[in-house]
Design a protein around this motif. Sequence first.
Motif, short mmCIF file in Angstrom:
data_model
loop_
_atom_site.label_atom_id
_atom_site.label_comp_id
_atom_site.label_asym_id
_atom_site.label_seq_id
_atom_site.Cartn_x
_atom_site.Cartn_y
_atom_site.Cartn_z
N ASN A 60 -17.21 -14.65 13.12
CA ASN A 60 -15.96 -13.95 13.42
C ASN A 60 -15.01 -14.80 14.26
OD1 ASN A 60 -15.83 -11.07 12.29
ND2 ASN A 60 -17.95 -11.36 12.90
N VAL A 61 -15.53 -15.60 15.16
CA VAL A 61 -14.68 -16.53 15.90
C VAL A 61 -14.11 -17.57 14.94
CG1 VAL A 61 -14.67 -18.36 17.66
CG2 VAL A 61 -15.76 -16.17 18.15
N ALA A 62 -14.92 -18.06 14.03
CA ALA A 62 -14.45 -19.03 13.04
C ALA A 62 -13.34 -18.42 12.18
CB ALA A 62 -15.61 -19.49 12.16
N GLN A 63 -13.52 -17.19 11.78
CA GLN A 63 -12.50 -16.52 10.97
C GLN A 63 -11.21 -16.37 11.78
OE1 GLN A 63 -13.54 -12.55 9.75
NE2 GLN A 63 -11.92 -12.47 8.24
N GLN A 64 -11.32 -15.98 13.03
CA GLN A 64 -10.13 -15.82 13.88
C GLN A 64 -9.38 -17.14 14.07
OE1 GLN A 64 -8.90 -12.99 15.17
NE2 GLN A 64 -7.26 -13.98 16.30
N LEU A 65 -10.14 -18.23 14.22
CA LEU A 65 -9.54 -19.54 14.44
C LEU A 65 -9.20 -20.26 13.14
CD1 LEU A 65 -11.81 -20.83 17.35
CD2 LEU A 65 -9.50 -19.85 17.51
N ASN A 66 -9.63 -19.66 12.02
CA ASN A 66 -9.41 -20.25 10.70
C ASN A 66 -10.02 -21.64 10.59
OD1 ASN A 66 -8.50 -20.02 8.06
ND2 ASN A 66 -6.56 -21.04 8.52
N VAL A 67 -11.27 -21.74 11.04
CA VAL A 67 -12.03 -22.99 10.96
C VAL A 67 -13.40 -22.70 10.39
CG1 VAL A 67 -10.81 -24.09 12.89
CG2 VAL A 67 -12.93 -22.84 13.32
N ASN A 68 -14.12 -23.76 10.06
CA ASN A 68 -15.47 -23.66 9.53
C ASN A 68 -16.42 -23.15 10.61
OD1 ASN A 68 -18.25 -24.72 8.92
ND2 ASN A 68 -17.18 -25.30 7.04
N ALA A 69 -17.34 -22.27 10.25
CA ALA A 69 -18.30 -21.71 11.20
C ALA A 69 -19.17 -22.79 11.85
CB ALA A 69 -19.18 -20.67 10.52
N GLU A 70 -19.43 -23.87 11.11
CA GLU A 70 -20.23 -24.97 11.67
C GLU A 70 -19.53 -25.61 12.87
OE1 GLU A 70 -22.13 -29.22 10.23
OE2 GLU A 70 -21.69 -27.69 8.73
N VAL A 71 -18.23 -25.71 12.80
CA VAL A 71 -17.45 -26.27 13.91
C VAL A 71 -17.54 -25.36 15.13
CG1 VAL A 71 -15.11 -26.91 14.65
CG2 VAL A 71 -15.89 -27.47 12.34
N VAL A 72 -17.45 -24.07 14.91
CA VAL A 72 -17.55 -23.10 16.01
C VAL A 72 -18.96 -23.14 16.60
CG1 VAL A 72 -17.49 -20.64 16.62
CG2 VAL A 72 -15.74 -21.61 15.11
N TYR A 73 -19.97 -23.17 15.74
CA TYR A 73 -21.35 -23.25 16.24
C TYR A 73 -21.52 -24.47 17.14
CZ TYR A 73 -26.25 -24.36 16.52
OH TYR A 73 -27.48 -24.70 16.99
N LYS A 74 -21.02 -25.60 16.69
CA LYS A 74 -21.16 -26.83 17.48
C LYS A 74 -20.49 -26.68 18.85
CE LYS A 74 -20.38 -31.78 17.36
NZ LYS A 74 -19.79 -32.91 16.69
N GLY A 75 -19.28 -26.14 18.87
CA GLY A 75 -18.56 -25.95 20.13
C GLY A 75 -19.25 -24.98 21.06
N LEU A 76 -19.71 -23.86 20.51
CA LEU A 76 -20.39 -22.85 21.34
C LEU A 76 -21.74 -23.34 21.82
CD1 LEU A 76 -19.62 -19.55 19.37
CD2 LEU A 76 -18.46 -20.45 21.40
N SER A 77 -22.41 -24.09 20.98
CA SER A 77 -23.73 -24.60 21.35
C SER A 77 -23.63 -25.69 22.41
CB SER A 77 -24.42 -25.14 20.09
OG SER A 77 -25.69 -25.66 20.40
N GLU A 78 -22.74 -26.65 22.19
CA GLU A 78 -22.61 -27.77 23.13
C GLU A 78 -22.09 -27.33 24.49
OE1 GLU A 78 -20.22 -30.69 21.11
OE2 GLU A 78 -21.89 -31.31 19.83
N SER A 79 -21.34 -26.25 24.52
CA SER A 79 -20.81 -25.74 25.79
C SER A 79 -21.75 -24.71 26.43
CB SER A 79 -19.44 -25.10 25.57
OG SER A 79 -19.57 -23.98 24.71
#
Length: 78
Positions: A22-41
């Motif tokens: 849902n964050v990926a959809q809101q940001l209009n980006v790939n879910a993998e990119v969101v996962y990486k950002g949320l995981s690394e932070s």
Amino acid sequence: MNITEKITEAKELEFVIFCIENVAQQLNVNAEVVYKGLSESNIISDYIVPCFEALHTQSREYIVDDILEVMEERDVKI
């Protein structure tokens, strides 16, 4: 610490996936990119999973906005 060490139940894993998608959809980006950002932070392991009980009772919009706010506080760029 690996995030899978913090996730103890399937419902928590499903919720993390829900958040990422849902964050990926809101940001209009790939879910993998969101996962990486949320995981690394450490947002997944330090915020989403520990706050699962409270967060999962909220609306999708609230959850997404809340995670985006945490991302902003931690200066996570996606």
